[in-house]
Design a protein around this motif. Structure first.
Motif, PDB file in Angstrom:
ATOM      1  N   ARG A  30       0.837  -1.216   0.000  1.00 48.13           N
ATOM      2  CA  ARG A  30       0.000   0.000   0.000  1.00 48.13           C
ATOM      3  C   ARG A  30       0.862   1.253   0.000  1.00 48.13           C
ATOM      4  O   ARG A  30       0.522   2.255  -0.617  1.00 48.13           O
ATOM      5  CB  ARG A  30      -0.960  -0.006   1.194  1.00 48.13           C
ATOM      6  CG  ARG A  30      -2.313  -0.644   0.912  1.00 48.13           C
ATOM      7  CD  ARG A  30      -2.196  -1.947   0.177  1.00 48.13           C
ATOM      8  NE  ARG A  30      -3.462  -2.424  -0.369  1.00 48.13           N
ATOM      9  CZ  ARG A  30      -3.585  -3.307  -1.332  1.00 48.13           C
ATOM     10  NH1 ARG A  30      -2.504  -3.841  -1.899  1.00 48.13           N
ATOM     11  NH2 ARG A  30      -4.757  -3.680  -1.769  1.00 48.13           N
ATOM     12  N   MET A  31       1.990   1.212   0.693  1.00 47.08           N
ATOM     13  CA  MET A  31       2.911   2.361   0.682  1.00 47.08           C
ATOM     14  C   MET A  31       3.449   2.573  -0.731  1.00 47.08           C
ATOM     15  O   MET A  31       3.533   3.685  -1.223  1.00 47.08           O
ATOM     16  CB  MET A  31       4.078   2.119   1.655  1.00 47.08           C
ATOM     17  CG  MET A  31       3.689   2.292   3.097  1.00 47.08           C
ATOM     18  SD  MET A  31       3.384   4.051   3.448  1.00 47.08           S
ATOM     19  CE  MET A  31       3.041   4.002   5.197  1.00 47.08           C
ATOM     20  N   ARG A  32       3.793   1.478  -1.386  1.00 47.11           N
ATOM     21  CA  ARG A  32       4.286   1.590  -2.765  1.00 47.11           C
ATOM     22  C   ARG A  32       3.190   2.142  -3.667  1.00 47.11           C
ATOM     23  O   ARG A  32       3.447   2.954  -4.550  1.00 47.11           O
ATOM     24  CB  ARG A  32       4.769   0.224  -3.260  1.00 47.11           C
ATOM     25  CG  ARG A  32       5.341   0.279  -4.645  1.00 47.11           C
ATOM     26  CD  ARG A  32       6.307  -0.851  -4.908  1.00 47.11           C
ATOM     27  NE  ARG A  32       5.624  -2.128  -4.952  1.00 47.11           N
ATOM     28  CZ  ARG A  32       6.247  -3.290  -5.116  1.00 47.11           C
ATOM     29  NH1 ARG A  32       7.563  -3.325  -5.238  1.00 47.11           N
ATOM     30  NH2 ARG A  32       5.578  -4.407  -5.149  1.00 47.11           N
ATOM     31  N   GLY A  33       1.953   1.686  -3.409  1.00 44.11           N
ATOM     32  CA  GLY A  33       0.820   2.188  -4.189  1.00 44.11           C
ATOM     33  C   GLY A  33       0.633   3.694  -4.053  1.00 44.11           C
ATOM     34  O   GLY A  33       0.102   4.342  -4.951  1.00 44.11           O
ATOM     35  N   MET A  34       1.064   4.246  -2.919  1.00 36.30           N
ATOM     36  CA  MET A  34       0.958   5.687  -2.719  1.00 36.30           C
ATOM     37  C   MET A  34       2.173   6.430  -3.288  1.00 36.30           C
ATOM     38  O   MET A  34       2.303   7.637  -3.125  1.00 36.30           O
ATOM     39  CB  MET A  34       0.847   6.007  -1.218  1.00 36.30           C
ATOM     40  CG  MET A  34      -0.395   5.479  -0.548  1.00 36.30           C
ATOM     41  SD  MET A  34      -1.903   6.260  -1.124  1.00 36.30           S
ATOM     42  CE  MET A  34      -1.847   7.804  -0.237  1.00 36.30           C
ATOM     43  N   GLY A  35       3.076   5.685  -3.907  1.00 32.22           N
ATOM     44  CA  GLY A  35       4.224   6.328  -4.549  1.00 32.22           C
ATOM     45  C   GLY A  35       5.473   6.396  -3.695  1.00 32.22           C
ATOM     46  O   GLY A  35       6.458   7.026  -4.071  1.00 32.22           O
ATOM     47  N   ALA A  36       5.421   5.761  -2.522  1.00 33.60           N
ATOM     48  CA  ALA A  36       6.618   5.776  -1.666  1.00 33.60           C
ATOM     49  C   ALA A  36       7.673   4.821  -2.202  1.00 33.60           C
ATOM     50  O   ALA A  36       7.349   3.861  -2.909  1.00 33.60           O
ATOM     51  CB  ALA A  36       6.231   5.376  -0.246  1.00 33.60           C
ATOM     52  N   GLN A  37       8.927   5.094  -1.881  1.00 34.55           N
ATOM     53  CA  GLN A  37      10.000   4.120  -2.118  1.00 34.55           C
ATOM     54  C   GLN A  37      10.105   3.300  -0.840  1.00 34.55           C
ATOM     55  O   GLN A  37      10.251   3.863   0.238  1.00 34.55           O
ATOM     56  CB  GLN A  37      11.316   4.842  -2.376  1.00 34.55           C
ATOM     57  CG  GLN A  37      11.292   5.714  -3.624  1.00 34.55           C
ATOM     58  CD  GLN A  37      12.651   6.337  -3.860  1.00 34.55           C
ATOM     59  OE1 GLN A  37      13.657   5.637  -3.904  1.00 34.55           O
ATOM     60  NE2 GLN A  37      12.672   7.654  -4.003  1.00 34.55           N
ATOM     61  N   VAL A  38      10.040   1.982  -0.996  1.00 34.19           N
ATOM     62  CA  VAL A  38       9.896   1.145   0.198  1.00 34.19           C
ATOM     63  C   VAL A  38      11.108   0.227   0.370  1.00 34.19           C
ATOM     64  O   VAL A  38      11.549  -0.419  -0.585  1.00 34.19           O
ATOM     65  CB  VAL A  38       8.604   0.293   0.110  1.00 34.19           C
ATOM     66  CG1 VAL A  38       8.433  -0.564   1.361  1.00 34.19           C
ATOM     67  CG2 VAL A  38       7.378   1.201  -0.081  1.00 34.19           C
ATOM     68  N   ALA A  39      11.625   0.183   1.590  1.00 29.24           N
ATOM     69  CA  ALA A  39      12.691  -0.764   1.937  1.00 29.24           C
ATOM     70  C   ALA A  39      12.203  -1.674   3.060  1.00 29.24           C
ATOM     71  O   ALA A  39      11.463  -1.241   3.937  1.00 29.24           O
ATOM     72  CB  ALA A  39      13.940  -0.020   2.390  1.00 29.24           C
ATOM     73  N   ILE A  40      12.622  -2.925   2.968  1.00 30.03           N
ATOM     74  CA  ILE A  40      12.193  -3.927   3.953  1.00 30.03           C
ATOM     75  C   ILE A  40      13.381  -4.310   4.851  1.00 30.03           C
ATOM     76  O   ILE A  40      14.497  -4.523   4.364  1.00 30.03           O
ATOM     77  CB  ILE A  40      11.685  -5.208   3.239  1.00 30.03           C
ATOM     78  CG1 ILE A  40      10.553  -4.879   2.244  1.00 30.03           C
ATOM     79  CG2 ILE A  40      11.249  -6.271   4.255  1.00 30.03           C
ATOM     80  CD1 ILE A  40       9.291  -4.307   2.843  1.00 30.03           C
TER      81      ILE A  40
END
Ligand SMILES: NC(=O)c1ccc[n+]([C@@H]2O[C@H](COP(=O)([O-])OP(=O)(O)OC[C@H]3O[C@@H](n4cnc5c(N)ncnc54)[C@H](O)[C@@H]3O)[C@@H](O)[C@H]2O)c1
Length: 435
Positions: A242-252
């Motif tokens: 969902r964060m990626r869907g909002m355009g964020a760059q995501v790290a796990i």
């Protein structure tokens, strides 16, 4: 603890109400409107409630529930009552209670409710004890606090308990440990392990509502922002997508090498906690573990870093260490945002590190809780019917109940799926077919 005497029924405007401890009984009407709004999105639970009204499978059964007191939970409580149960409810987190819902449960639906948003620790356990005082025969828990209390301090009430259910991953982990130690005294169905629970609630429910909580608390723009998600289990997967869907760059950030590769192949960056601390702008924990971000991470974080947790307990962020680093320079900036002044930098903690989706937003959307709570209602019915056949142990949801919940959900959504033809059935069950 509040001043309300929990041992006596309350009276409002002459009406006899069930025993309760809620913040303001006068706001019950607001709660009813919102409970009915949620109910529109809970067709499976409604179907079960209608059947329960006809069949009364829980007739006379005392149920003690410790769940987040939200609109969706209210609809579960109505369903159990329709099945003939006498229900007492307390909250499973001090910050997740919706006060208007608690009031509505008491005043409009006649359900004993002990829950106030922002209650202190003593008050929180006072409410759990009030539920135990009703001598439940079935327990419904979310995080295992009620079951722990029964097994530690309130063993007086244990002999009458026939069966229970558990809602979340963290609770299931605690119960599994109790069962392995031979400490668990009655059978409990792990609702979380139903596919129609964790695949949807943990992933899509927490995914969406965590983003919702962070946005309501901060109103930040997520597009382009560096978001770190710690834990890539069902909850973490949902938040990350969902964060990626909002355009964020995501790290796990992960500790399990297989899950870390899964995250990588899903297209996320994977890094250590220390690397992520220096890279991230927003941090969300969803591990069910302790002190995932601690002093060594806080020391590397940028000015303005935002910290939130969506795991069950408020232990994932080491807030004691952060408070020490801030030397007491902590202030409430806006609702659900606390600023920690570290001298050269400031960092912001949302909802005191408690599950941000429930404390700063309204928890999962009703449409997903429809399936989780359909499982809860059916697990209660299963426990009431089969407790004599079950040993004190942890049980997974019977697969036929799980599939039935999925079938009912599709039916409610008017979505048709195919069935295998007899030829296909034969093909997939035979070892003689091949090239
Ligand atoms: N906020 C909510 O509404 C909500 C809803 C469902 C579940 N939960 C809670 O969220 C938490 C996670 O649930 P889940 O179903 O995703 O569990 P899960 O077991 O599927 O996933 C947890 C993941 O965290 C990883 N992990 C453990 N320790 C770690 C560490 N120190 N650093 C990084 N990663 C670590 C594990 O390897 C695992 O992949 C639990 O506490 C659960 O009870 C919250």
């Amino acid at each position: 603890m509040t001043t309300t005497d929990l041992s006596r029924p309350a009276e409002t405007e002459g009406a006899q109400l069930p025993r309760h401890d809620v913040t303001d009984i006068g706001i019950a009407r607001d709660g009813v409107t919102r409970i009915e709004w949620a109910e529109r999105e809970m067709p499976v639970l409604r179907l079960i409630r209608e059947r329960f009204e006809r069949e009364r499978p829980l007739e006379g059964m005392r149920i003690g529930a410790c769940l987040h007191v939200t609109t969706e939970t209210a609809n579960l409580m109505r369903t159990l009552k329709a099945g003939g149960a006498q229900v007492a409810l307390c909250a499973s987190n001090p910050l997740s209670t919706q006060d208007d819902v608690a009031a509505a449960l008491v005043a409009e639906y006649g359900i004993s409710t002990f829950a106030r948003r922002g209650i202190d620790r003593d008050g929180y356990f006072g409410h759990l004890n009030a539920v135990v005082d009703t001598h439940p025969q079935l327990t419904q828990d979310d995080g295992c606090d009620l079951v722990s209390l029964l097994h530690r301090d309130r063993r007086d009430a244990l002999p009458g308990v026939l069966a229970g259910t558990e809602e979340t991953t963290t609770g299931v982990i605690r119960l599994r440990a109790m069962a392995a130690d031979g400490a668990l005294m009655y059978p409990i169905v792990a609702v979380n392990e139903a596919l129609t629970k964790h695949l949807f609630d943990n992933r899509y429910g927490t995914g969406q509502s965590t983003v919702d909580g962070i946005l309501r608390a901060t109103n930040i723009l997520l597009a382009g922002r560096h978001v770190v998600v710690a834990g890539f289990g069902w909850v973490g997967k949902g938040i990350a997508s969902r964060m990626r869907g909002m355009g964020a760059q995501v790290a796990i950030v992960e500790v399990d090498p297989i899950v870390a590769i899964e995250a990588l192949m899903d297209g996320y960056q994977v890094m250590s906690g220390l690397e992520a601390a220096a890279w991230g702008e927003v941090f969300v924990t969803a591990t069910g573990n302790l002190h995932v971000f601690r002093k060594e991470h806080f020391e590397r974080m940028h000015n303005g870093a935002i910290l939130a947790n969506s795991g069950h307990f408020d232990a994932e962020l080491d807030l004691a260490a952060l408070r020490e680093m801030a030397g007491g320079r902590v202030r409430n900036l806006r609702r659900d945002v606390q600023e920690y002044d570290l001298g050269d930098r400031k960092v912001y903690v949302l909802a005191e590190g408690r599950l941000v989706n429930l404390a700063a937003a309204e928890g999962h959307p009703a449409a997903v809780m429809d399936m989780s709570f359909a499982n809860q209602a059916l697990a209660a019915e299963y426990g009431a019917k089969h407790h004599t056949e079950l040993k004190p142990d942890l049980y997974t949801m019977p697969a036929d109940i799980d599939r039935e919940v999925a079938r009912l959900k599709l039916e409610a959504l008017e979505i048709k799926i195919d069935q295998m033809t007899p030829e296909q059935l034969k093909y997939v069950s035979s070892w003689q077919e091949g090239t």
